[in-house]
Design a protein around this motif. Structure first.
Motif, PDB file in Angstrom:
ATOM      1  N   SER A  20      -2.253  -3.367  -1.510  1.00  0.00           N
ATOM      2  CA  SER A  20      -1.911  -2.464  -2.616  1.00  0.00           C
ATOM      3  C   SER A  20      -1.133  -1.241  -2.123  1.00  0.00           C
ATOM      4  O   SER A  20      -0.478  -0.555  -2.906  1.00  0.00           O
ATOM      5  CB  SER A  20      -3.169  -2.010  -3.353  1.00  0.00           C
ATOM      6  N   PHE A  21      -1.202  -0.960  -0.814  1.00  0.00           N
ATOM      7  CA  PHE A  21      -0.488   0.186  -0.246  1.00  0.00           C
ATOM      8  C   PHE A  21       0.963  -0.150   0.084  1.00  0.00           C
ATOM      9  O   PHE A  21       1.780   0.743   0.306  1.00  0.00           O
ATOM     10  CB  PHE A  21      -1.169   0.670   1.038  1.00  0.00           C
ATOM     11  N   ILE A  22       1.282  -1.443   0.135  1.00  0.00           N
ATOM     12  CA  ILE A  22       2.609  -1.859   0.611  1.00  0.00           C
ATOM     13  C   ILE A  22       3.633  -1.760  -0.514  1.00  0.00           C
ATOM     14  O   ILE A  22       3.476  -2.371  -1.571  1.00  0.00           O
ATOM     15  CB  ILE A  22       2.564  -3.301   1.152  1.00  0.00           C
ATOM     16  N   MET A  23       4.692  -1.006  -0.254  1.00  0.00           N
ATOM     17  CA  MET A  23       5.764  -0.857  -1.220  1.00  0.00           C
ATOM     18  C   MET A  23       6.892  -1.848  -0.957  1.00  0.00           C
ATOM     19  O   MET A  23       7.453  -2.438  -1.879  1.00  0.00           O
ATOM     20  CB  MET A  23       6.313   0.574  -1.177  1.00  0.00           C
ATOM     21  N   LYS A  40       7.067  -0.452   4.527  1.00  0.00           N
ATOM     22  CA  LYS A  40       7.092   0.832   3.824  1.00  0.00           C
ATOM     23  C   LYS A  40       5.875   0.936   2.908  1.00  0.00           C
ATOM     24  O   LYS A  40       5.612   0.025   2.118  1.00  0.00           O
ATOM     25  CB  LYS A  40       8.383   0.958   3.011  1.00  0.00           C
ATOM     26  N   LEU A  41       5.161   2.038   3.027  1.00  0.00           N
ATOM     27  CA  LEU A  41       3.923   2.210   2.272  1.00  0.00           C
ATOM     28  C   LEU A  41       4.085   3.238   1.157  1.00  0.00           C
ATOM     29  O   LEU A  41       4.931   4.140   1.233  1.00  0.00           O
ATOM     30  CB  LEU A  41       2.790   2.654   3.205  1.00  0.00           C
ATOM     31  N   ARG A  42       3.271   3.071   0.136  1.00  0.00           N
ATOM     32  CA  ARG A  42       3.230   4.053  -0.943  1.00  0.00           C
ATOM     33  C   ARG A  42       2.556   5.323  -0.428  1.00  0.00           C
ATOM     34  O   ARG A  42       2.052   5.366   0.696  1.00  0.00           O
ATOM     35  CB  ARG A  42       2.451   3.490  -2.133  1.00  0.00           C
ATOM     36  N   GLY A  45      -1.608   8.181   2.119  1.00  0.00           N
ATOM     37  CA  GLY A  45      -2.220   8.844   3.264  1.00  0.00           C
ATOM     38  C   GLY A  45      -2.019   8.117   4.570  1.00  0.00           C
ATOM     39  O   GLY A  45      -2.488   8.569   5.614  1.00  0.00           O
ATOM     40  N   LYS A  46      -1.347   6.977   4.529  1.00  0.00           N
ATOM     41  CA  LYS A  46      -1.033   6.227   5.741  1.00  0.00           C
ATOM     42  C   LYS A  46       0.473   6.227   5.953  1.00  0.00           C
ATOM     43  O   LYS A  46       1.252   6.408   5.012  1.00  0.00           O
ATOM     44  CB  LYS A  46      -1.549   4.790   5.647  1.00  0.00           C
ATOM     45  N   GLU A 113       1.850 -18.518  14.508  1.00  0.00           N
ATOM     46  CA  GLU A 113       2.627 -17.289  14.661  1.00  0.00           C
ATOM     47  C   GLU A 113       1.727 -16.134  15.106  1.00  0.00           C
ATOM     48  O   GLU A 113       0.580 -16.020  14.673  1.00  0.00           O
ATOM     49  CB  GLU A 113       3.334 -16.928  13.356  1.00  0.00           C
ATOM     50  N   PHE A 114       2.291 -15.290  15.950  1.00  0.00           N
ATOM     51  CA  PHE A 114       1.539 -14.183  16.534  1.00  0.00           C
ATOM     52  C   PHE A 114       2.223 -12.872  16.126  1.00  0.00           C
ATOM     53  O   PHE A 114       3.394 -12.647  16.440  1.00  0.00           O
ATOM     54  CB  PHE A 114       1.540 -14.328  18.062  1.00  0.00           C
ATOM     55  N   TRP A 115       1.486 -12.009  15.433  1.00  0.00           N
ATOM     56  CA  TRP A 115       2.065 -10.778  14.885  1.00  0.00           C
ATOM     57  C   TRP A 115       1.345  -9.551  15.454  1.00  0.00           C
ATOM     58  O   TRP A 115       0.157  -9.603  15.743  1.00  0.00           O
ATOM     59  CB  TRP A 115       1.934 -10.753  13.362  1.00  0.00           C
ATOM     60  N   ARG A 116       2.091  -8.467  15.567  1.00  0.00           N
ATOM     61  CA  ARG A 116       1.475  -7.190  15.935  1.00  0.00           C
ATOM     62  C   ARG A 116       2.134  -6.085  15.121  1.00  0.00           C
ATOM     63  O   ARG A 116       3.254  -6.231  14.603  1.00  0.00           O
ATOM     64  CB  ARG A 116       1.591  -6.919  17.425  1.00  0.00           C
ATOM     65  N   ALA A 117       1.422  -4.971  15.023  1.00  0.00           N
ATOM     66  CA  ALA A 117       1.914  -3.829  14.264  1.00  0.00           C
ATOM     67  C   ALA A 117       1.848  -2.581  15.141  1.00  0.00           C
ATOM     68  O   ALA A 117       0.879  -2.389  15.881  1.00  0.00           O
ATOM     69  CB  ALA A 117       1.097  -3.624  12.992  1.00  0.00           C
ATOM     70  N   THR A 118       2.878  -1.751  15.045  1.00  0.00           N
ATOM     71  CA  THR A 118       2.916  -0.490  15.797  1.00  0.00           C
ATOM     72  C   THR A 118       3.318   0.637  14.864  1.00  0.00           C
ATOM     73  O   THR A 118       3.967   0.410  13.837  1.00  0.00           O
ATOM     74  CB  THR A 118       3.922  -0.556  16.962  1.00  0.00           C
ATOM     75  N   SER A 119       2.946   1.842  15.237  1.00  0.00           N
ATOM     76  CA  SER A 119       3.338   3.000  14.444  1.00  0.00           C
ATOM     77  C   SER A 119       4.855   3.148  14.451  1.00  0.00           C
ATOM     78  O   SER A 119       5.530   2.737  15.403  1.00  0.00           O
ATOM     79  CB  SER A 119       2.683   4.269  14.999  1.00  0.00           C
ATOM     80  N   TYR A 120       5.375   3.719  13.389  1.00  0.00           N
ATOM     81  CA  TYR A 120       6.812   3.905  13.236  1.00  0.00           C
ATOM     82  C   TYR A 120       7.171   5.347  13.569  1.00  0.00           C
ATOM     83  O   TYR A 120       6.578   6.287  13.025  1.00  0.00           O
ATOM     84  CB  TYR A 120       7.227   3.567  11.802  1.00  0.00           C
ATOM     85  N   ILE A 121       8.102   5.522  14.493  1.00  0.00           N
ATOM     86  CA  ILE A 121       8.541   6.867  14.871  1.00  0.00           C
ATOM     87  C   ILE A 121       9.622   7.308  13.894  1.00  0.00           C
ATOM     88  O   ILE A 121      10.738   6.780  13.906  1.00  0.00           O
ATOM     89  CB  ILE A 121       9.057   6.901  16.318  1.00  0.00           C
TER      90      ILE A 121
END
Length: 371
Positions: A20-23, A40-42, A45-46, A113-121
């Motif tokens: 629900s946070f994903i735009m 991209k998030l709505r 707060g994240k 499939e192998f996925w990872r997530a990192t913070s966006y600078i």
């Protein structure tokens, strides 16, 4: 991007944040190996984050890649907190890994499939080509800072993720294997590549021989320091981060520096079809080396300097040989847009190598002046 693909990416991103946070999910960058997207998030707060599928064709043990990444990011954070990374007043930043909501690990597996997530600078940008000499120096400074930050990280903490990475003799053996199977498309361009490689066989072992003799030692390297893996601050235009740590491992810093110069000092870029436009810009080289050595003089010894030119010449030759081998093998490693794409890439790298060779005296003189 098709609606089916976007829906699938939403479902993958949901492993790291409530759907629900994903735009939106949009492509990010243009790497030759992994598929990368910006989530991209709505206003929840994240912060937005980077979602990346790790290529199983290239990286056989994705968990090791993420382990290396976590070890290196922890080391960088300690260096930044202790202010010993030779950064001065620069606001150097690093990414962080996000944990999956499903397994509390820094990765998510979806079938094969192998996925990872990192913070966006944020408030930073990338560029595929250096736009001026200031950019070239900034890239050199950025690489120098990265190597300074990595200094002191015990090599035993890193897992070997790619066999023989940047070991030019191994790539040459692979080339010989596929070429001995017979070149089906023997045209003027392929014959030129074959002759080009043959003429340079005497330089293939130069760096590996220096390791075996004890002249050069292994350190922690980035592994893929091309220009678009540096982030520039939106306001100051200074480099503030290096991203894409998949190939972080032990190796020669000469590999990184040679690869960085190969990428930054070719104004035409890696996809140029008109080879007359491909050349090694000596002025960009001087500025990049000046920036790099301003941050790494304490790391380098006499032997390191003695082999800088060899690396500058060898790395584009090595990459050209890898592109050409992949072309002969049927384009199984690098992502391509058409069947001759890797052949075209190889021709660019070989042309760049030739340009470097014609400027050997000037490059050696520059290195000597900066010692």
């Amino acid at each position: 991007m098709t609606e089916d693909l976007k829906g699938y990416l939403f479902s993958v991103a949901e492993a790291f944040v409530d759907v629900s946070f994903i735009m939106d999910v949009v492509p990010l960058g243009n790497g030759n190996i992994n598929n990368t997207y910006l989530v991209k998030l709505r206003n929840c707060g994240k912060e937005d984050f980077v979602l990346q599928k790790i290529s199983s064709k290239v990286f056989k043990d994705p968990e090791s890649i993420i382990s290396n990444m976590q070890v290196s990011l922890d080391h960088i954070q300690l260096k930044l907190l202790s202010d010993v990374g030779n950064i001065e007043e620069r606001n150097w930043r690093s990414t962080s890994l996000l944990k999956s909501r499903y397994n509390n690990k820094y990765w998510h597996r979806n079938q094969d499939e192998f996925w990872r997530a990192t913070s966006y600078i944020s408030a930073a940008y990338t560029t595929d080509l250096v736009r001026n000499y200031d950019d070239a120096e900034e890239v050199g400074i950025g690489l120098g800072i990265f190597h300074s930050l990595m200094d002191g990280l015990p090599l035993k903490k890193l897992i070997k993720t790619l066999d023989s990475f940047h070991v030019t003799p191994k790539y040459h053996q692979e080339y010989q294997k596929v070429s001995n199977m017979g070149v089906t498309d023997l045209c003027d361009k392929t014959q030129w590549c074959i002759d080009f490689i043959k003429e340079r066989e005497p330089i293939i072992d130069v760096l590996e021989n220096a390791i075996c003799s004890g002249e050069l030692c292994l350190r922690v390297i980035h592994g893929d320091p091309k220009v678009n893996n540096f982030l520039f601050d939106n306001i100051t235009n200074k480099t503030v981060a290096m991203v894409d740590l998949d190939t972080l491992m032990t190796g020669l810093i000469h590999y990184d520096l040679g690869d960085c110069l190969r990428s930054a000092c070719n104004p035409a870029g890696e996809e140029e079809l008109d080879l007359s436009k491909v050349f090694f810009c000596i002025d960009s080289c001087k500025r990049l080396l000046n920036g790099y050595l301003s941050k790494t003089k304490k790391l380098l010894n006499e032997a390191d300097y003695n082999y800088l030119y060899d690396a500058i010449r060898l790395i584009p030759f090595e990459l050209g040989m890898r592109f050409f081998s992949d072309y002969l093998a049927g384009n199984i490693y690098f992502k391509v847009n058409h069947s001759s794409h890797n052949l075209e890439r190889a021709l660019v790298q070989f042309s760049l190598t030739k340009s470097i060779e014609t400027q050997e005296f000037e490059i050696l003189q520059c290195i000597e002046e900066l010692r």
